[in-house]
Write an enzyme that holds these catalytic residues in place. Structure first.
Site, PDB file in Angstrom:
ATOM      1  N   ASP A  14      -6.642   4.129   0.612  1.00 41.18           N
ATOM      2  CA  ASP A  14      -5.580   4.750  -0.186  1.00 41.18           C
ATOM      3  C   ASP A  14      -4.273   4.926   0.589  1.00 41.18           C
ATOM      4  O   ASP A  14      -3.524   5.867   0.346  1.00 41.18           O
ATOM      5  CB  ASP A  14      -6.043   6.112  -0.736  1.00 41.18           C
ATOM      6  N   LYS A  17      -1.733   0.135   0.027  1.00 39.95           N
ATOM      7  CA  LYS A  17      -1.750  -1.308   0.270  1.00 39.95           C
ATOM      8  C   LYS A  17      -1.189  -2.097  -0.913  1.00 39.95           C
ATOM      9  O   LYS A  17      -0.500  -3.091  -0.725  1.00 39.95           O
ATOM     10  CB  LYS A  17      -3.192  -1.757   0.567  1.00 39.95           C
ATOM     11  N   GLY A  41      -8.728   0.472  -5.133  1.00 39.80           N
ATOM     12  CA  GLY A  41      -7.799   0.779  -6.222  1.00 39.80           C
ATOM     13  C   GLY A  41      -6.399   0.640  -5.683  1.00 39.80           C
ATOM     14  O   GLY A  41      -5.898   1.546  -5.040  1.00 39.80           O
ATOM     15  N   HIS A  42      -5.781  -0.496  -5.895  1.00 39.87           N
ATOM     16  CA  HIS A  42      -4.465  -0.741  -5.315  1.00 39.87           C
ATOM     17  C   HIS A  42      -3.376  -0.534  -6.369  1.00 39.87           C
ATOM     18  O   HIS A  42      -3.309  -1.265  -7.353  1.00 39.87           O
ATOM     19  CB  HIS A  42      -4.415  -2.140  -4.690  1.00 39.87           C
ATOM     20  N   GLN A 223      -9.887  -0.827   1.324  1.00 39.21           N
ATOM     21  CA  GLN A 223     -10.390   0.332   2.059  1.00 39.21           C
ATOM     22  C   GLN A 223      -9.525   0.557   3.311  1.00 39.21           C
ATOM     23  O   GLN A 223      -8.379   0.152   3.327  1.00 39.21           O
ATOM     24  CB  GLN A 223     -11.869   0.177   2.444  1.00 39.21           C
TER      25      GLN A 223
HETATM   26  P1  IMO Z   1      -8.725   1.290  -1.353  1.00 39.43           P
HETATM   27  O1  IMO Z   1      -8.738  -0.191  -1.175  1.00 39.43           O
HETATM   28  C1  IMO Z   1     -10.547   5.114  -0.518  1.00 39.43           C
HETATM   29  C2  IMO Z   1     -14.867   5.258   0.066  1.00 39.43           C
HETATM   30  C3  IMO Z   1     -15.659   5.987  -0.998  1.00 39.43           C
HETATM   31  C4  IMO Z   1     -16.843   6.463  -0.184  1.00 39.43           C
HETATM   32  C5  IMO Z   1     -17.078   5.309   0.786  1.00 39.43           C
HETATM   33  C6  IMO Z   1     -18.124   4.321   0.333  1.00 39.43           C
HETATM   34  O2  IMO Z   1      -8.182   1.768  -2.643  1.00 39.43           O
HETATM   35  O3  IMO Z   1      -8.072   1.956  -0.182  1.00 39.43           O
HETATM   36  P2  IMO Z   1     -18.329   2.472  -1.556  1.00 39.43           P
HETATM   37  O4  IMO Z   1     -17.945   2.504  -3.005  1.00 39.43           O
HETATM   38  O5  IMO Z   1     -17.602   1.443  -0.751  1.00 39.43           O
HETATM   39  O6  IMO Z   1     -19.800   2.437  -1.353  1.00 39.43           O
HETATM   40  O7  IMO Z   1     -17.870   3.901  -0.991  1.00 39.43           O
HETATM   41  O8  IMO Z   1     -15.832   4.645   0.900  1.00 39.43           O
HETATM   42  N1  IMO Z   1     -13.989   4.201  -0.455  1.00 39.43           N
HETATM   43  C7  IMO Z   1     -12.659   4.302  -0.563  1.00 39.43           C
HETATM   44  N2  IMO Z   1     -11.836   5.343  -0.323  1.00 39.43           N
HETATM   45  N3  IMO Z   1     -10.012   3.957  -0.917  1.00 39.43           N
HETATM   46  C8  IMO Z   1     -10.805   2.891  -1.131  1.00 39.43           C
HETATM   47  O9  IMO Z   1     -10.291   1.667  -1.378  1.00 39.43           O
HETATM   48  C9  IMO Z   1     -12.202   3.043  -0.993  1.00 39.43           C
HETATM   49  N4  IMO Z   1     -13.271   2.237  -1.166  1.00 39.43           N
HETATM   50  C10 IMO Z   1     -14.345   2.951  -0.818  1.00 39.43           C
HETATM   51  O10 IMO Z   1     -14.928   7.048  -1.541  1.00 39.43           O
HETATM   52  O11 IMO Z   1     -16.507   7.603   0.558  1.00 39.43           O
HETATM   53 MG    MG Z   2      -8.460   3.785  -3.378  1.00 33.64          MG
END
Ligand code: IMO
Ligand code: MG
Length: 421
Positions: A14, A17, A41-42, A223
């Site tokens: 978050d 990106k 979630g971009h 992530q």
């Molecule tokens: P973006 O790309 C923030 C977190 C989840 C959880 C852990 C594992 O938008 O930055 P998962 O669904 O991968 O098994 O979850 O990782 N998580 C994220 N947190 N932004 C994301 O993506 C995330 N993708 C996974 O909240 O703690």
């Molecule tokens: Mg996210």
């Protein structure tokens, strides 16, 4: 010969990106995702409209870009098809500018159920997964059971799908977990058919050919570095390599072909889901950050945990990805705070630790350095010179500590709210 540039998040996801890739896209011809899946979630904002992308690369709204979903990605056809529909509503047909690697893994409806069942069984120790089936899909990949995008074209596809589903149903029977996949499965099978209108490619060949032809390629991470399966706060991580090394395996690009590594971080920190977060603020200041920064998940809507910038974690991420330049997001959110803090070390059991430790438990206290805040709104600022002196000091400190220049500072969610140095 061109080198491939990378954009990735340096915190717990978050970082912004989506916006950054959207802003950088005019300089690139090809945008490729290399890991993760619809847990991402971009967010993009332009012309007054907001968009959240989960699987599709964030270059998709620029009509002259080619967008590739790489082999390192896990794809849920339902989520991808829905995303494509909403993009096409806004931007017209995108069939020609989205390609999917044949080697990308499929997330099955039963992967989602396994994710949910496994999380529910963990009780208090749960990871806070986005429940999109990411972990189980990557388990099947490394367990050598997975189905891939290229398999959709095989006459054996339906049989292989049923076989894997049956295996999953056997696993699900071990849990005390009620579910019904019939609805989702119907949508899933329809979405699989729909994806056939896109070209399934050998993306490793295509990406390397683009580089040979001097075409600029940008790899878009999902992530963040602290959610990396190897170096993040395990087990509270995601199931892929989120740092620069993931680009090599997730797109088939050799390390020597990686050029700029652009690291994105927020001027403070957030985390969604469970797990260690050394600088978390469980007080009013944390609530202020959440309110002003609108820190709610783009994928799940969950409130994000908020805290001060963690230099120990940031330096760790910069080191592991060989970050060459930085982009600071949400600097505007810190406007109005009298004092801003940055963790420069941790104290663990009376000992001062300056590197990111294996043990990241409850006895860890951050050692803070304080900065004077800037009491003004910087949303409208478009040139670095016009920033308040306190913000410039904050940026200089970050540059000194990380050894990387901060090249872009974002001052608001819109495409246009940006200061490029
Ligand atoms: P973006 O790309 C923030 C977190 C989840 C959880 C852990 C594992 O938008 O930055 P998962 O669904 O991968 O098994 O979850 O990782 N998580 C994220 N947190 N932004 C994301 O993506 C995330 N993708 C996974 O909240 O703690
Ligand atoms: Mg996210």
């Amino acid at each position: 010969m061109k080198k491939l540039d990378v954009v990735l998040g340096l915190q717990w996801g978050d970082e912004g990106k989506g916006k950054v890739v959207d802003v950088l896209t005019p300089d690139y011809k090809v945008i490729a995702r290399f890991q993760g899946g619809p847990n991402a979630g971009h967010s993009l904002k332009f012309d007054g409209d907001g968009f959240v992308l989960h699987t599709v690369p964030s270059g998709i709204f620029r009509s002259d870009s080619m967008n590739i979903i790489g082999n390192g990605v896990v794809v849920d056809p339902v989520i991808l098809a829905e995303e494509i529909h909403s993009i096409e509503e806004k931007a017209g047909p995108i069939t020609g500018r989205l390609k999917i690697s044949k080697r990308a893994q499929l997330i099955l409806p039963t992967h989602r159920m396994l994710d949910a069942a496994s999380e529910a069984a963990k009780g208090k120790a749960k990871i806070g997964s986005t429940l999109k089936g990411i972990g189980p899909a990557y388990m099947d990949k490394t367990g050598r059971n997975g189905l891939r995008i290229g398999d959709i074209l095989s006459p054996e596809f339906r049989r292989r799908y049923e076989a894997l589903k049956t295996k999953h149903l056997g696993m699900l029977a071990q849990y005390d977990f009620q579910f019904d996949i019939s609805d989702y499965e119907r949508k899933w099978l329809a979405a699989v058919e729909e994806l056939r209108r896109f070209e399934f490619i050998d993306s490793e060949i295509e990406v390397n050919r683009c580089l040979d032809d001097d075409m600029p390629v940008l790899a878009e991470g999902a992530q963040g570095s602290m959610l990396d399966i190897d170096f993040g706060t395990y087990p509270f991580v995601t199931s892929s390599n989120t740092m620069a090394a993931g680009v090599c395996t997730g797109l088939g690009v050799a390390p020597g072909r990686v050029g700029k590594v652009i690291g994105i971080f927020k001027a403070y920190c957030t985390r969604v889901g469970g797990g260690p977060f050394p600088t978390e603020l469980s007080d009013e200041t944390g609530e202020e950050l959440r309110r002003i920064g609108n820190e709610y998940g783009a994928t799940t809507g969950r409130p994000r945990r908020c805290g001060w910038l963690d230099m120990v974690a940031l330096k760790y991420a910069v080191m592991m990805s060989g970050v060459t330049e930085l982009i600071m997001m949400k600097a505007d959110v810190l406007g109005g705070f009298k004092t801003i803090k940055v963790a420069t070390a941790y104290e663990i059991g009376g000992r001062k630790v300056e590197h990111f430790p294996f043990e990241c438990g409850e006895d860890l206290t951050p050692v803070y350095r304080e900065f004077k805040g800037w009491d003004c709104d910087i949303c409208k600022v478009r040139s670095y010179e016009d920033f308040p002196a306190e913000l410039k000091d904050y940026i200089s400190f970050i540059e000194q500590e990380t050894g990387c220049p901060v090249k872009i500072i974002s001052t608001g969610p819109d495409r246009s709210e940006i200061v490029i140095r």
